[in-house]
Scaffold this active site. Structure first.
Site, PDB file in Angstrom:
ATOM      1  N   GLY A 449       0.803  -1.216   0.000  1.00  8.25           N
ATOM      2  CA  GLY A 449       0.000   0.000   0.000  1.00  8.25           C
ATOM      3  C   GLY A 449       0.834   1.263   0.000  1.00  8.25           C
ATOM      4  O   GLY A 449       0.553   2.210  -0.737  1.00  8.25           O
ATOM      5  N   HIS A 720      -7.159  -0.937   3.788  1.00  8.29           N
ATOM      6  CA  HIS A 720      -5.832  -1.549   3.830  1.00  8.29           C
ATOM      7  C   HIS A 720      -5.375  -1.662   2.374  1.00  8.29           C
ATOM      8  O   HIS A 720      -5.621  -2.670   1.710  1.00  8.29           O
ATOM      9  CB  HIS A 720      -5.889  -2.932   4.473  1.00  8.29           C
ATOM     10  CG  HIS A 720      -6.423  -2.932   5.879  1.00  8.29           C
ATOM     11  ND1 HIS A 720      -5.604  -3.030   6.981  1.00  8.29           N
ATOM     12  CD2 HIS A 720      -7.693  -2.830   6.358  1.00  8.29           C
ATOM     13  CE1 HIS A 720      -6.343  -3.008   8.093  1.00  8.29           C
ATOM     14  NE2 HIS A 720      -7.617  -2.887   7.732  1.00  8.29           N
ATOM     15  N   THR A 721      -4.747  -0.605   1.882  1.00  8.28           N
ATOM     16  CA  THR A 721      -4.418  -0.572   0.448  1.00  8.28           C
ATOM     17  C   THR A 721      -3.446  -1.671   0.043  1.00  8.28           C
ATOM     18  O   THR A 721      -3.372  -2.028  -1.131  1.00  8.28           O
ATOM     19  CB  THR A 721      -3.823   0.796   0.071  1.00  8.28           C
ATOM     20  OG1 THR A 721      -2.705   1.059   0.923  1.00  8.28           O
ATOM     21  CG2 THR A 721      -4.851   1.896   0.218  1.00  8.28           C
ATOM     22  N   CYS A 722      -2.701  -2.181   1.016  1.00  6.01           N
ATOM     23  CA  CYS A 722      -1.776  -3.275   0.695  1.00  6.01           C
ATOM     24  C   CYS A 722      -2.516  -4.488   0.144  1.00  6.01           C
ATOM     25  O   CYS A 722      -1.995  -5.222  -0.696  1.00  6.01           O
ATOM     26  CB  CYS A 722      -1.007  -3.713   1.940  1.00  6.01           C
ATOM     27  SG  CYS A 722      -0.348  -2.370   2.908  1.00  6.01           S
ATOM     28  N   PHE A 723      -3.722  -4.697   0.647  1.00  2.00           N
ATOM     29  CA  PHE A 723      -4.438  -5.929   0.323  1.00  2.00           C
ATOM     30  C   PHE A 723      -5.797  -5.667  -0.326  1.00  2.00           C
ATOM     31  O   PHE A 723      -6.604  -6.588  -0.473  1.00  2.00           O
ATOM     32  CB  PHE A 723      -4.647  -6.752   1.601  1.00  2.00           C
ATOM     33  CG  PHE A 723      -3.391  -6.946   2.401  1.00  2.00           C
ATOM     34  CD1 PHE A 723      -2.392  -7.798   1.969  1.00  2.00           C
ATOM     35  CD2 PHE A 723      -3.192  -6.236   3.590  1.00  2.00           C
ATOM     36  CE1 PHE A 723      -1.230  -7.966   2.701  1.00  2.00           C
ATOM     37  CE2 PHE A 723      -2.030  -6.399   4.328  1.00  2.00           C
ATOM     38  CZ  PHE A 723      -1.042  -7.263   3.890  1.00  2.00           C
TER      39      PHE A 723
END
Length: 754
Positions: A449, A720-723
């Protein structure tokens, strides 16, 4: 020219042709031994009448006339058999003719005759006629001629002279399930006689006509005939020499898109058939023959693809995609094999699909890019580890180890400067490593993210008008390099590196360049169409110049070979060619003017800037994998696309915890979402994924996940921009959900995302 030839005779290096309408013989070729009948030993390139001794015979016997019955040619000799003209027997006609003296060609009448006898057992006469026509290239080349008064002189290197639609209709009328015997004879004749006799160097342009019409025969579309008819036909084309292939290319380029598409689809189906047979373990015979079949079919598709590209895309390039490849081959293993062949110049008989990248769709090419990234990154990591071991050995453990990742440590207030500092110190091998971003003073762990938002912010900063590096075109809403800038050329290099890193790390970025940029990155030449995309008004004006038909072009347009540029409030007049001010644009040189304008805009004026950008980009993405991409595909890999399908987003979303598709909170969430205007939906994508565009693979590849979160309705949704994971409180009220969601997506900027 235009005379009917009934007999041909060939010696060692000369040819005779008998013309029954005049009773004369023409000859051409080598005449060193007098074999041409010209009473000299000169060679002759084009046919001309023979001056034979029969003229003396006619003078001696004036009361009688003689005519040629048969001609012959030996090694360096020529012979003619004469007889009295009172003889009722006509000269021998060695052409394939019907009882009425007409050449056998496929026609409505002949087909109807065959069908009338086709329900029972076929008579020997009908069987022989069918076999005669479909064993003879001459008969098929004489069929389907176009025009109200068709003749074979309509054929030249630019025009085939055949009616493809007529060929399709007649073939489909003949090949029917109700007449299996006819189909069997046609198939056997083509397999045993017609196809094996096709030459790699046909004697005349007219002999190429059957290469256009034969694929319209339904027999070639039957899988059981692929290995006996369809692939041998492709082999005949692939084996042709350059000159006939060029002629066929000219003819194919004039096809209607639907006709060209049918030919492409046929051989795509052949490739799928072969790969499916291999996957199912059904032996065709042996591996060498299978490899030959697959190579032939793909090579033919490659020829068609080249024709399509040269013709400015008769059909869209994605019509060549074979979507079944993902299930039929191991794409990653195929790329590794191809990569090794390219790296080590290995001559391998194995057919790799990467040799024919035009058949890969977006999903396959993404897999190839990921595979290349894994290979390059692993090579970089291995290199780093070898350095560590070497340093450890030399220093006894006292030296700092080399990091297997490319680490960017940046401050929020100086993202550009800090990034340049790190990247300047990095070696080429470092760019191939996985990228990790660390923001000074912020606790976010980069699981993807932070990296995504870093790309968005640094590109936004670099493209800011304050730098004056790029010009924004209001009409197209696109940018291009300015021809003058006061900024360090290294900034253009940095943008190229960032763009390459984004691709390598599968992160889309905002980079609103025209397609011309991606053409240039792939060493392709921009055209007037690209200028129309960037500068629609200028492009339209240049097209009007090319299309103008009146004689007063110079007076109407009043142009010379110069261009006017505005920069920093001043106007400059620049010459497109030496002494361009003195060269007026007229009818004879207007195309040169347009070409020079396009070259100046995309090449000459921005050469240093683009060169730096290109070098930076290729430091990261340089390599064989780029050869597999079309410019528009590379563009989609960089900036994503805007083919939004919000229903697909909902359909592909997964849920965790208490949530499921029909949970009350989820139902009102999607109600609220679908009622949002487009700009707010795009803001939601930015909030959730770090970009308001979607990857090349579409909405479903976003893999959105929604899970419940603790606390009450006073809390906001968290991304949760990572996921691509959304924490959504269990709202019970639609208005509350809408208020909280809009507040979250409108206040999302910062590296402190979870």
């Amino acid at each position: 020219m235009g005379n009917v030839v009934a007999q041909i005779a060939c010696g060692r290096q000369h040819t005779l042709a008998f013309i029954p309408s005049s009773g004369k013989i023409d000859s051409f070729g080598l005449g060193g031994n007098g074999q041409l009948g010209t009473r000299s030993t000169y060679n002759r390139i084009s046919p001309a009448p023979v001056k034979g001794c029969w003229q003396c015979l006619i003078l001696l016997h004036a009361e009688q006339s003689y005519c040629v019955k048969r001609i012959y040619a030996g090694g360096d000799q020529s012979f003619a058999h004469y007889a009295l003209s009172q003889d009722d027997s006509p000269p021998v006609d060695l052409r394939t003719t019907r009882p009425d003296g007409q050449i056998y060609t496929l026609s409505d009448d002949l087909i109807q005759k065959w069908l009338n006898h086709g329900h029972g057992r076929l008579s020997p006469e009908i069987t022989n006629e069918i076999d005669l026509v479909f064993s003879s290239a001459s008969c098929l080349n004489g069929s389907f001629l176009s025009g109200s008064n068709p003749d074979h002189y309509n054929t030249n290197s630019k025009c085939s002279g055949v009616d493809i639609n007529m060929a399709r209709l007649l073939y489909h009328r003949l090949i029917q399930s109700d007449y299996p015997q006819i189909s069997q004879i046609v198939a056997a004749s083509m397999e045993k006689h017609l196809l094996p006799r096709l030459s790699s160097s046909p004697p005349d342009i007219e002999a190429l006509r059957l290469y256009l019409t034969l694929p319209e025969c339904p027999l070639l579309s039957i899988p059981n005939n692929y290995t006996t008819l369809t692939i041998p036909f492709a082999k005949a084309i692939v084996s042709l020499k350059d000159a006939p292939i060029k002629v066929l290319g000219n003819w194919w380029s004039k096809f209607e898109p639907a006709v060209f598409q049918r030919l492409v689809e046929l051989y795509k189906e052949v490739v799928v058939y072969l790969l499916r047979m291999q996957k199912l373990g059904i032996p065709l015979s042996d591996q060498r023959i299978f490899t030959c079949f697959l190579h032939t079919s793909l090579k033919f598709l490659e020829i068609l693809h080249s024709v399509n590209e040269r013709a400015g895309q008769i059909i869209q390039y994605d019509k060549f995609y074979i979507h079944e490849l993902d299930e039929l081959i191991d794409i990653r293993n195929d790329y590794v094999t191809w990569f090794q062949q390219q790296m080590f110049s290995v001559m391998d008989s194995q057919v790799t699909m990467c040799k024919y990248p035009f058949v890969f769709d977006a999903q396959a090419k993404t897999a190839l890019l990921q595979t290349d990234a894994v290979i390059q990154m692993q090579m970089a990591v291995d290199h780093a580890q070898r350095q560590n071991l070497h340093s450890l050995f030399l220093s006894g453990g006292g030296m700092e180890s080399v990091n297997p990742c490319l680490i960017l440590i940046v401050r929020r207030e100086n993202v550009v400067g800090d990034s340049m500092e790190v990247l300047r110190k990095s070696k080429n091998v470092d760019y191939k490593k996985p990228l990790k971003v660390i923001v000074v003073g912020e606790e976010a762990v980069d699981a993807g993210g932070v990296r995504k938002e870093f790309f968005l912010l640094i590109m936004k900063e670099l493209l800011d008008p304050k730098y004056g590096m790029f010009r924004y075109y209001e009409e197209s809403r696109l940018i291009w390099f300015t021809h003058k800038t006061f900024e360090d050329i290294d900034l253009f290099h940095l943008i190229g590196v960032v763009c390459g890193l984004a691709i390598y790390n599968l992160t889309i970025v905002e980079l609103n360049f025209p397609l011309a940029l991606y053409k240039k990155l792939l060493k392709k030449t921009p055209t007037l169409e690209d200028l129309k995309e960037l500068m629609p008004d200028v492009g339209r004006s240049l097209q009007q110049l090319l299309d103008y038909t009146e004689d007063d072009l110079e007076e109407t347009f009043c142009l010379n070979f110069t261009i006017t540029e505005e920069m920093f409030g001043t106007t400059e007049v620049l010459e497109l060619v030496p002494n361009g001010t003195d060269i007026s644009v007229n009818k004879s040189n207007r195309q040169e003017f347009v070409n020079a304008y396009v070259v100046y805009k995309f090449n000459t004026s921005v050469a240093p800037q683009f060169s730096a950008f290109y070098a930076g980009f290729h430091k990261v993405c340089g390599g064989k994998v780029l050869e597999l991409f079309q410019p528009s595909e590379l563009q989609a890999m960089v900036i994503g696309n805007t083919n939004y399908d919000w229903k697909e987003l909902e359909k592909s979303t997964e849920y965790k915890g208490e949530y499921w598709a029909d949970h009350p909170t989820i139902k009102i969430f999607w109600e609220v979402f679908h009622e949002l205007p487009l700009e707010k939906k795009k803001q939601f994508l930015l909030f959730l994924t770090g970009s308001d565009r979607i990857p090349i693979l579409g909405m479903k590849s976003l893999a959105l996940v929604i899970q419940p979160t603790g606390g009450g309705e006073q809390y906001f949704p968290v991304a949760h921009t990572c996921f691509n994971l959304l924490d959504l409180p269990k709202y019970t009220n639609k208005e509350t959900l809408k208020e909280k969601l809009l507040h979250a997506i409108e206040h999302n900027q910062g590296f402190n995302l979870v």
